[in-house]
Structures are given as C-alpha cells and as structure tokens.
Design a protein around this motif. Sequence first.
Motif, PDB file in Angstrom:
ATOM      1  N   GLU A 211       2.247 -22.270   0.294  1.00 34.52           N
ATOM      2  CA  GLU A 211       3.513 -22.162  -0.350  1.00 34.52           C
ATOM      3  C   GLU A 211       4.456 -23.085   0.010  1.00 34.52           C
ATOM      4  OE1 GLU A 211       3.711 -17.765  -0.981  1.00 34.52           O
ATOM      5  OE2 GLU A 211       5.743 -17.915  -2.121  1.00 34.52           O
ATOM      6  N   SER A 226       6.802 -16.345  -8.188  1.00 31.28           N
ATOM      7  CA  SER A 226       7.661 -15.109  -8.005  1.00 31.28           C
ATOM      8  C   SER A 226       7.158 -13.926  -8.628  1.00 31.28           C
ATOM      9  CB  SER A 226       9.152 -15.757  -8.923  1.00 31.28           C
ATOM     10  OG  SER A 226       9.457 -17.041  -8.479  1.00 31.28           O
ATOM     11  N   LYS A 229       4.942 -11.716  -6.591  1.00 32.85           N
ATOM     12  CA  LYS A 229       5.867 -11.158  -5.303  1.00 32.85           C
ATOM     13  C   LYS A 229       6.673  -9.870  -5.945  1.00 32.85           C
ATOM     14  CE  LYS A 229       7.237 -15.103  -3.653  1.00 32.85           C
ATOM     15  NZ  LYS A 229       7.377 -16.086  -2.395  1.00 32.85           N
ATOM     16  N   ARG A 237       1.448  -5.133  -8.314  1.00 38.85           N
ATOM     17  CA  ARG A 237       2.106  -6.081  -7.508  1.00 38.85           C
ATOM     18  C   ARG A 237       3.300  -5.475  -6.537  1.00 38.85           C
ATOM     19  NH1 ARG A 237       5.383  -8.882 -11.898  1.00 38.85           N
ATOM     20  NH2 ARG A 237       4.914  -7.188 -13.219  1.00 38.85           N
ATOM     21  N   PRO A 238       3.362  -5.964  -5.466  1.00 43.22           N
ATOM     22  CA  PRO A 238       3.232  -7.516  -5.307  1.00 43.22           C
ATOM     23  C   PRO A 238       1.571  -7.687  -4.792  1.00 43.22           C
ATOM     24  CG  PRO A 238       4.301  -6.444  -3.265  1.00 43.22           C
ATOM     25  CD  PRO A 238       4.378  -5.335  -4.517  1.00 43.22           C
ATOM     26  N   ASN A 240      -1.248  -9.530  -1.981  1.00 43.07           N
ATOM     27  CA  ASN A 240      -0.971 -10.102  -0.876  1.00 43.07           C
ATOM     28  C   ASN A 240      -1.247 -11.469  -0.666  1.00 43.07           C
ATOM     29  OD1 ASN A 240      -0.906  -7.942   0.876  1.00 43.07           O
ATOM     30  ND2 ASN A 240      -2.809  -7.062   0.669  1.00 43.07           N
ATOM     31  N   SER A 241      -0.502 -12.025   0.171  1.00 42.15           N
ATOM     32  CA  SER A 241      -0.650 -13.365   0.683  1.00 42.15           C
ATOM     33  C   SER A 241      -1.736 -13.732   1.633  1.00 42.15           C
ATOM     34  CB  SER A 241       0.563 -14.108   0.814  1.00 42.15           C
ATOM     35  OG  SER A 241       0.380 -15.174   1.264  1.00 42.15           O
TER      36      SER A 241
END
Length: 336
Positions: A211, A226, A229, A237-238, A240-241
């Motif tokens: 990112e 966006s 998130k 949503r969101p 997970n990153s």
Amino acid sequence: MPAIITLTRHIIEEQRKHPHATGEFTDLMNDVAFAAKLISYHTNKAGLMGVLGEAGTTNVQGEKVKNLDVFAHETMFKALDHGGHLCVMASEEEENAMEIPEQFPVGKYVILYDPLDGSSNIDANVSVGTIFSIYRRVSPDGRPGTLEDLLQPGHRQICAGYVVYGSSTMLVYTTGNGVHGFTLDPSYGEFVLSHPNIKTPKKGKIYSVNESNFDYWDQPLKNYISYVKQIDEASGRPLNSRYIGSMVSDFHRNLLYGGVYLYPANKQAPNGKLRLGYEANPLAFIVEQAGGRASDGKTRILDIKPKELHQRTPLFIGSETDVKMIEEFITGKKQQ
Ligand code: AHM
Ligand code: MG
C-alpha cells in the motif's frame, strides 16, 4: 494404517490416467522435487552455512559464496539439464533462454522458473519460494528448444507449481486436475500428500498489496482499496490486510484462507512488477484449478500471449468474487 502418498506416487497415479503417458513427465517432476529439497535444505540452514549475504564474498573454506537466489537458480538448472526431458529452460535470474548443454539429450518439455521468489526477505528469515511452469514444446522434436517454446500463453501449461520454504517446506502443484499440496518430511526427505484437492474460498477476508504505492496508483485502484477498508458487515468489510512481500507466501496463505493478492501497475511501473512467465502464469493456473481467478484487471492472465521472456504484468489473483470486484473497479463499472 493410512497409506503415505508421496509426491512420486501421486504423480505416477495421475499419469496412469493418461493412456499415452511415457513416464517422462514423472521423471521431470522428480528432478524438480529433488531441486526443491536441495534449496529447502540450504534455505533452512542459510544462516549457518554462510550463504547469506552478497555474492562475491568467500566462506571459511575459501569458496565463493553465492547468494541464495543464485544458488537456487543454479540448483534448478543442474537438477534439470541432463534428464533428457527438457528442450529449453528460462529463469527469472537469467536474461536469455537457457539451452540444454550439448552433451545431454533434449526432450519434449519446456520449463520456466523463478528460483527464489521474495529473496529480498531471506536475510530476515522470512519465507521464500520457488515457482515453476511446464509446457509441451511447440518447435520440432529432437532439436534445441526455441523462444517460441517459452512464449506460450499460460493456458497451454501442462503443469505449474510452487515450493514454499516456510515453517515447513511445501510443494503445491497442478497438472490441470486439481491442486495438491505436499509437505516435506525432513526425517525421510519425502514430499508427503498433506493437502489433497485444495479449493480456495469463493470470497476471501484478506487483501495483500504494497500500500505504500497508493499515491502512484490510478484512481480506480485507489477506489477499490478504499472500498475494502469501509465498514460494511453485510459484505464482510473491512477486509484484513496481510502483506509479507514474498508472493509465494502471500499467495499460499490466501489460497488456503481465501483472499486476494494485488500487484497493480503504478506510475513508476506501468506494467507492474511481476513477471508473466515465471510468476503470474503458474500461480494463475493453480488458482483457477483451486476455483479462484487471476487477471491483469481486464484480461485473464492465462489468455495473455507473451511477447518477451521477462514480460511484466499487473496481477490480481485469488478468490473469484474478490478478483471480479477488482475488475469491476478497474473497468469503471464500479466506483465506490
Ligand atoms: P522477486 O522475484 O525479485 O523476489 O520479486 C517478486 C516479489 C514478490 O515475492 C513480492 O510479492 C513482491 O516482489 C514485493 O514487491 P514490493 O517490495 O514492491 O512490494
Ligand atoms: Mg519473483
């Protein structure tokens, strides 16, 4: 006692389903597995063997120390050059196509490989991987293979796989009949079937992207990130990153848990970073066989006709619903 299915046994049993199989492919895969065991062994004890660090230094024996990615590149080549099954090879570490040394016979297969993907992470003991992609040759038999053999679209692959050198070493492969995962048992040095017929969830909970490139991305991709998130329970949503920065590891986790890996084009890298032949195609074949999807945002990865050996492509790969959603953003069908 349940039978232990080794990789070799699995391949032999798969090949029996093909009436014209000669055993050559089985031999080739055994050579790939042998190379993987060597790379795994050296990766695991890299810190001990003085193989970490920059190539060009010498170890205590006064031998030239090779970077682990150079070691992996050469190990793959040497494990595969003499079997008589291949007519040409290509490696992410080598600019040109690699011929089979003239003292050895040539065969009907072609291999492309990324010997050690994610190698920038090695010195921090982070998982890395080897990726490979096998085709049948298209040039006439009995002669050295050509660039044409190496530049086939991904849908022509007859086998693709990767090895992830993680908390354990795993080899995952497909020949177009599902995706199967094998864990290396270090005590007797065999890959043993541990993950038969892997299916990836249709929709994932994870997105994996670097990112820090946000400001270099086009607006549609910014919109997608966006979107994932935003809080919206109904659509999960969101997300997970999770980003290791070692694609084989990120891909492998997402394959098992469900999720999407993105390496988009950006202003600095208009075709993205990843290579079509060594990275995108083999993982695309695997993900599709597991029920997932892979695209460059507009086109199915496996339908892209390569024009050059080290061609790059944007890559969106993983759970089907998530990749389709990215395509909707990129093609402008969805804005938020
Ligand atoms: P490599 O083949 O030179 O190792 O590059 C590929 C790697 C992937 O494993 C990883 O996902 C990506 O590059 C990370 O790139 P970045 O640091 O730009 O996020
Ligand atoms: Mg790579």
